[in-house]
Motif scaffolding. Structure first.
Motif, PDB file in Angstrom:
ATOM      1  N   ILE A  51       0.840  -1.206   0.000  1.00  0.00           N
ATOM      2  CA  ILE A  51       0.000   0.000   0.000  1.00  0.00           C
ATOM      3  C   ILE A  51       0.876   1.257   0.000  1.00  0.00           C
ATOM      4  CG2 ILE A  51      -1.645   1.359   1.354  1.00  0.00           C
ATOM      5  CD1 ILE A  51      -2.861  -1.283   2.300  1.00  0.00           C
ATOM      6  N   LEU A  52       1.893   1.264   0.855  1.00  0.00           N
ATOM      7  CA  LEU A  52       2.802   2.412   0.918  1.00  0.00           C
ATOM      8  C   LEU A  52       3.526   2.608  -0.408  1.00  0.00           C
ATOM      9  CD1 LEU A  52       4.349   1.956   4.480  1.00  0.00           C
ATOM     10  CD2 LEU A  52       2.763   3.746   3.744  1.00  0.00           C
ATOM     11  N   PHE A  53       3.957   1.498  -1.025  1.00  0.00           N
ATOM     12  CA  PHE A  53       4.664   1.580  -2.306  1.00  0.00           C
ATOM     13  C   PHE A  53       3.755   2.151  -3.394  1.00  0.00           C
ATOM     14  CE2 PHE A  53       5.913  -0.344  -6.392  1.00  0.00           C
ATOM     15  CZ  PHE A  53       7.213   0.137  -6.476  1.00  0.00           C
ATOM     16  N   VAL A  54       2.516   1.703  -3.432  1.00  0.00           N
ATOM     17  CA  VAL A  54       1.566   2.182  -4.443  1.00  0.00           C
ATOM     18  C   VAL A  54       1.243   3.654  -4.227  1.00  0.00           C
ATOM     19  CG1 VAL A  54      -0.799   1.973  -5.307  1.00  0.00           C
ATOM     20  CG2 VAL A  54       0.558  -0.083  -4.883  1.00  0.00           C
ATOM     21  N   VAL A  55       1.001   4.032  -2.958  1.00  0.00           N
ATOM     22  CA  VAL A  55       0.580   5.400  -2.652  1.00  0.00           C
ATOM     23  C   VAL A  55       1.708   6.403  -2.871  1.00  0.00           C
ATOM     24  CG1 VAL A  55      -0.164   6.955  -0.798  1.00  0.00           C
ATOM     25  CG2 VAL A  55      -1.219   4.702  -1.048  1.00  0.00           C
ATOM     26  N   PHE A  56       2.924   6.045  -2.457  1.00  0.00           N
ATOM     27  CA  PHE A  56       4.022   7.007  -2.486  1.00  0.00           C
ATOM     28  C   PHE A  56       4.986   6.830  -3.656  1.00  0.00           C
ATOM     29  CE2 PHE A  56       2.773   6.943   2.012  1.00  0.00           C
ATOM     30  CZ  PHE A  56       2.564   8.302   2.215  1.00  0.00           C
ATOM     31  N   MET A  57       4.848   5.754  -4.431  1.00  0.00           N
ATOM     32  CA  MET A  57       5.740   5.534  -5.565  1.00  0.00           C
ATOM     33  C   MET A  57       4.989   5.403  -6.892  1.00  0.00           C
ATOM     34  SD  MET A  57       8.918   5.633  -4.602  1.00  0.00           S
ATOM     35  CE  MET A  57       9.746   4.821  -5.964  1.00  0.00           C
ATOM     36  N   VAL A  58       4.066   4.454  -6.953  1.00  0.00           N
ATOM     37  CA  VAL A  58       3.386   4.161  -8.218  1.00  0.00           C
ATOM     38  C   VAL A  58       2.486   5.322  -8.646  1.00  0.00           C
ATOM     39  CG1 VAL A  58       1.803   2.622  -9.422  1.00  0.00           C
ATOM     40  CG2 VAL A  58       3.495   1.682  -7.834  1.00  0.00           C
ATOM     41  N   ILE A  59       1.618   5.763  -7.746  1.00  0.00           N
ATOM     42  CA  ILE A  59       0.664   6.827  -8.091  1.00  0.00           C
ATOM     43  C   ILE A  59       1.379   8.142  -8.429  1.00  0.00           C
ATOM     44  CG2 ILE A  59      -1.208   8.277  -7.194  1.00  0.00           C
ATOM     45  CD1 ILE A  59      -2.237   5.844  -5.680  1.00  0.00           C
ATOM     46  N   PRO A  60       2.365   8.594  -7.636  1.00  0.00           N
ATOM     47  CA  PRO A  60       3.095   9.822  -8.026  1.00  0.00           C
ATOM     48  C   PRO A  60       3.818   9.692  -9.361  1.00  0.00           C
ATOM     49  CG  PRO A  60       3.476   9.338  -5.714  1.00  0.00           C
ATOM     50  CD  PRO A  60       2.769   8.153  -6.277  1.00  0.00           C
ATOM     51  N   THR A  61       4.371   8.498  -9.649  1.00  0.00           N
ATOM     52  CA  THR A  61       5.062   8.306 -10.932  1.00  0.00           C
ATOM     53  C   THR A  61       4.093   8.416 -12.093  1.00  0.00           C
ATOM     54  OG1 THR A  61       6.695   6.845  -9.884  1.00  0.00           O
ATOM     55  CG2 THR A  61       6.483   6.715 -12.283  1.00  0.00           C
ATOM     56  N   ILE A  62       2.932   7.783 -11.961  1.00  0.00           N
ATOM     57  CA  ILE A  62       1.895   7.878 -12.998  1.00  0.00           C
ATOM     58  C   ILE A  62       1.445   9.330 -13.156  1.00  0.00           C
ATOM     59  CG2 ILE A  62      -0.471   7.214 -13.618  1.00  0.00           C
ATOM     60  CD1 ILE A  62       0.052   4.539 -12.222  1.00  0.00           C
ATOM     61  N   ASN A  63       1.329  10.040 -12.036  1.00  0.00           N
ATOM     62  CA  ASN A  63       0.905  11.435 -12.073  1.00  0.00           C
ATOM     63  C   ASN A  63       1.920  12.310 -12.805  1.00  0.00           C
ATOM     64  OD1 ASN A  63      -0.965  13.599 -11.133  1.00  0.00           O
ATOM     65  ND2 ASN A  63       0.856  14.282 -10.036  1.00  0.00           N
ATOM     66  N   VAL A  64       3.225  12.012 -12.628  1.00  0.00           N
ATOM     67  CA  VAL A  64       4.269  12.763 -13.335  1.00  0.00           C
ATOM     68  C   VAL A  64       4.105  12.589 -14.842  1.00  0.00           C
ATOM     69  CG1 VAL A  64       6.740  12.847 -13.819  1.00  0.00           C
ATOM     70  CG2 VAL A  64       5.939  12.763 -11.464  1.00  0.00           C
ATOM     71  N   PHE A  65       3.889  11.341 -15.273  1.00  0.00           N
ATOM     72  CA  PHE A  65       3.691  11.077 -16.702  1.00  0.00           C
ATOM     73  C   PHE A  65       2.460  11.825 -17.211  1.00  0.00           C
ATOM     74  CE2 PHE A  65       6.734   7.785 -15.997  1.00  0.00           C
ATOM     75  CZ  PHE A  65       7.260   7.462 -17.235  1.00  0.00           C
ATOM     76  N   TRP A  66       1.402  11.817 -16.438  1.00  0.00           N
ATOM     77  CA  TRP A  66       0.158  12.455 -16.860  1.00  0.00           C
ATOM     78  C   TRP A  66       0.323  13.975 -16.930  1.00  0.00           C
ATOM     79  CZ3 TRP A  66      -3.956  11.974 -19.505  1.00  0.00           C
ATOM     80  CH2 TRP A  66      -5.071  12.783 -19.303  1.00  0.00           C
TER      81      TRP A  66
END
Length: 297
Positions: A21-36
């Motif tokens: 959960i921590l990895f998704v919230v603080f790594m995956v989602i922000p990375t996707i947001n940067v691309f977007w």
């Protein structure tokens, strides 16, 4: 039996889930947001977002400041990585294999920079390179070499090299300790056999030591390249702030300036995406280029 298996599965999932959960919230989602966000023209504070597609990436190709920061980053990656790895391996080989007096003292001296923060190290080198009272210019003046005095951090030709030296000094000891630990695990009998066969110290190093610690070198090489990109931002930010005239700017510092200083958040995120792709591709390339059969002992 079935209940026991289910309880084990529940325990495993209960243990892993918080980290996931921590990895998704603080790594995956922000990375996707940067691309977007790299697809928008946005200042970062207003609610006005304009979708521009790949226009931000097209601007990158014509941005001279971005190209300069990319060149500086490549220079640091090549120079700092090669020099640091060479010095760390050589120092580790000497302190682990040779009968050197005060070994523990030298180990402490080499490792000392890792105890200090990057900000402290940057401040130390800024003081050393100070054009008025710095040790470098004072020493040159004492030796009668006034013609060699420079505004070290204010000279466009040498500023990036000064940052490279600071980064090398900061990193050598850490990797030296890692290589020493790996070298100490090599059986002494291998070196004794090599000596009986007349192999020199240099030949032993290249035919025994280097092959047996190669996996550690591969791992640290990839790790070091990524950390060099991150640390370059801190050194540049503290020592020069990208100056003079952007000549010491690196990718991360340029991205930060565009996103949070020039209110070009979307453009800054496009630079961030470029950095991500470049770092990932470079790591894959290094892993592929350094891959070899594992030698066991």
């Amino acid at each position: 039996m079935k209940d026991k298996i289910m309880s084990k599965k529940f325990f495993v999932w209960a243990s892993v889930l918080p980290a996931v959960i921590l990895f998704v919230v603080f790594m995956v989602i922000p990375t996707i947001n940067v691309f977007w966000m790299s697809l928008f023209k946005w200042g970062g504070l207003s609610s006005n977002k304009k979708f521009v597609g790949l226009d931000n990436f097209k601007i990158l190709l014509k941005d001279e400041n971005f190209i300069k920061s990319f060149q500086n980053t490549l220079l640091l990656l090549v120079v700092v990585t090669i020099v640091t790895m060479l010095l760390a391996i050589i120092a580790a080989a000497i302190l682990s294999r040779e009968n050197v007096k005060f070994k523990n003292f030298f180990r402490i001296v080499f490792y000392l920079p890792n105890i200090l923060s990057v900000v402290v190290i940057s401040a130390i080198f800024s003081a050393i390179l100070d054009p008025n009272r710095g040790i470098i210019n004072e020493s040159l003046g004492f030796l009668g070499l006034d013609s060699l005095k420079r505004m070290w951090l204010g000279d466009q030709k040498v500023v990036i090299w000064c940052i490279a030296i600071a980064m090398i000094w900061q990193a050598v000891g850490y990797y030296m300790v890692m290589y020493m630990a790996s070298m100490c695990s090599i059986p002494e009998s291998l070196y004794e056999s090599a000596e009986l066969e007349g192999a020199s110290k240099i030949k032993q190093f290249f035919q025994i030591t280097l092959p047996l610690i190669w996996n550690i070198i591969r791992t640290t090489l990839t790790f070091f390249i990524i950390s060099t990109m991150n640390l370059s931002f801190l050194f540049v930010k503290v020592m020069t702030s990208g100056g003079p005239d952007g000549s010491s700017e690196v990718l991360l510092s340029y991205m930060y300036g565009q996103a949070y200083t020039n209110s070009s958040y979307g453009y800054g995120m496009a630079i961030g995406v470029t950095i991500f792709v470049f770092s990932f591709g470079l790591s894959l390339l290094i892993n592929k280029a350094t891959k070899r059969d594992v030698i066991e002992f």
